[in-house]
Design a protein around this motif. Structure first.
Motif, PDB file in Angstrom:
ATOM      1  N   GLU A   1       0.829  -1.218   0.000  1.00 48.50           N
ATOM      2  CA  GLU A   1       0.000   0.000   0.000  1.00 48.50           C
ATOM      3  C   GLU A   1       0.857   1.258   0.000  1.00 48.50           C
ATOM      4  O   GLU A   1       0.539   2.228  -0.684  1.00 48.50           O
ATOM      5  CB  GLU A   1      -0.959  -0.009   1.197  1.00 48.50           C
ATOM      6  CG  GLU A   1      -2.062  -1.026   1.097  1.00 48.50           C
ATOM      7  CD  GLU A   1      -2.949  -0.821  -0.127  1.00 48.50           C
ATOM      8  OE1 GLU A   1      -3.309   0.337  -0.439  1.00 48.50           O
ATOM      9  OE2 GLU A   1      -3.277  -1.831  -0.781  1.00 48.50           O
ATOM     10  N   GLN A   2       1.939   1.244   0.747  1.00 49.77           N
ATOM     11  CA  GLN A   2       2.840   2.401   0.774  1.00 49.77           C
ATOM     12  C   GLN A   2       3.484   2.597  -0.594  1.00 49.77           C
ATOM     13  O   GLN A   2       3.596   3.727  -1.070  1.00 49.77           O
ATOM     14  CB  GLN A   2       3.914   2.223   1.844  1.00 49.77           C
ATOM     15  CG  GLN A   2       4.874   3.384   1.930  1.00 49.77           C
ATOM     16  CD  GLN A   2       5.990   3.129   2.932  1.00 49.77           C
ATOM     17  OE1 GLN A   2       6.054   2.075   3.546  1.00 49.77           O
ATOM     18  NE2 GLN A   2       6.854   4.111   3.092  1.00 49.77           N
TER      19      GLN A   2
ATOM     20  N   ASP B   1       0.945   4.123  -2.870  1.00 52.76           N
ATOM     21  CA  ASP B   1       0.793   5.546  -2.556  1.00 52.76           C
ATOM     22  C   ASP B   1       1.926   6.362  -3.168  1.00 52.76           C
ATOM     23  O   ASP B   1       1.700   7.457  -3.709  1.00 52.76           O
ATOM     24  CB  ASP B   1       0.757   5.771  -1.044  1.00 52.76           C
ATOM     25  CG  ASP B   1      -0.518   5.237  -0.407  1.00 52.76           C
ATOM     26  OD1 ASP B   1      -1.536   5.089  -1.131  1.00 52.76           O
ATOM     27  OD2 ASP B   1      -0.495   4.978   0.821  1.00 52.76           O
TER      28      ASP B   1
END
Length: 150
Positions: free
Chosen positions: A41-42, A45
């Motif tokens: 997820e990072q 992003d």
């Protein structure tokens, strides 16, 4: 020579260099290669912040690839399966609704050369367009346009 092991970011960039991906699709593909210290997820992003990953670009790309062969129902179903929704879909829906009948007529012309010979042939052509995801209004308009032009 042994194959070079790609980092998770390297894999993501390789996928994105081939074609646009939705966030959900890219997350699913990267999850296979993620280790416990990797944060998918990072990474996603970061890719969005760097404009490498864009939901609007993906949706426009998918619409462009599919609109010549498929109707609005099928296209929007596929977009929703990729996790897209909201006002971005409303904007695309307005743009596609204007020319759906013309696209249905063109798909029909590519598949069939002449007007329908009887009711069974007409029903067969209408089912073909339904399977392609065209709305009933676009199918009716395409059948009228196809019969009157031929």
């Amino acid at each position: 020579m042994p194959a070079i092991k790609l980092s998770l970011k390297g894999r993501a960039l390789r996928y994105l260099s081939a074609r646009e991906h939705s966030r959900a699709e890219l997350a699913r593909k990267l999850a296979r290669y993620a280790t416990e210290e990797d944060d998918v997820e990072q990474l996603l992003d970061q890719l969005e912040a760097l404009k490498f990953l864009s939901e609007s670009r993906f949706s426009e790309s998918l619409v462009h690839r599919r609109s010549a062969r498929y109707g609005n129902n099928r296209i929007f179903s596929e977009l929703q399966s990729h996790g897209l929704g909201g006002e971005a879909l409303d904007h695309l829906r307005d743009g596609l609704a204007q020319d759906e009948a013309a696209r249905a007529t063109e798909v029909l012309r590519k598949k069939y050369t002449g007007p329908p010979v009887d009711a069974a042939d007409r029903a067969k052509r209408m089912r073909f367009l339904m399977q392609r995801g065209f709305t009933t209004a676009a199918i009716r308009a395409a059948m009228r346009g196809f019969s009157s032009d031929s």
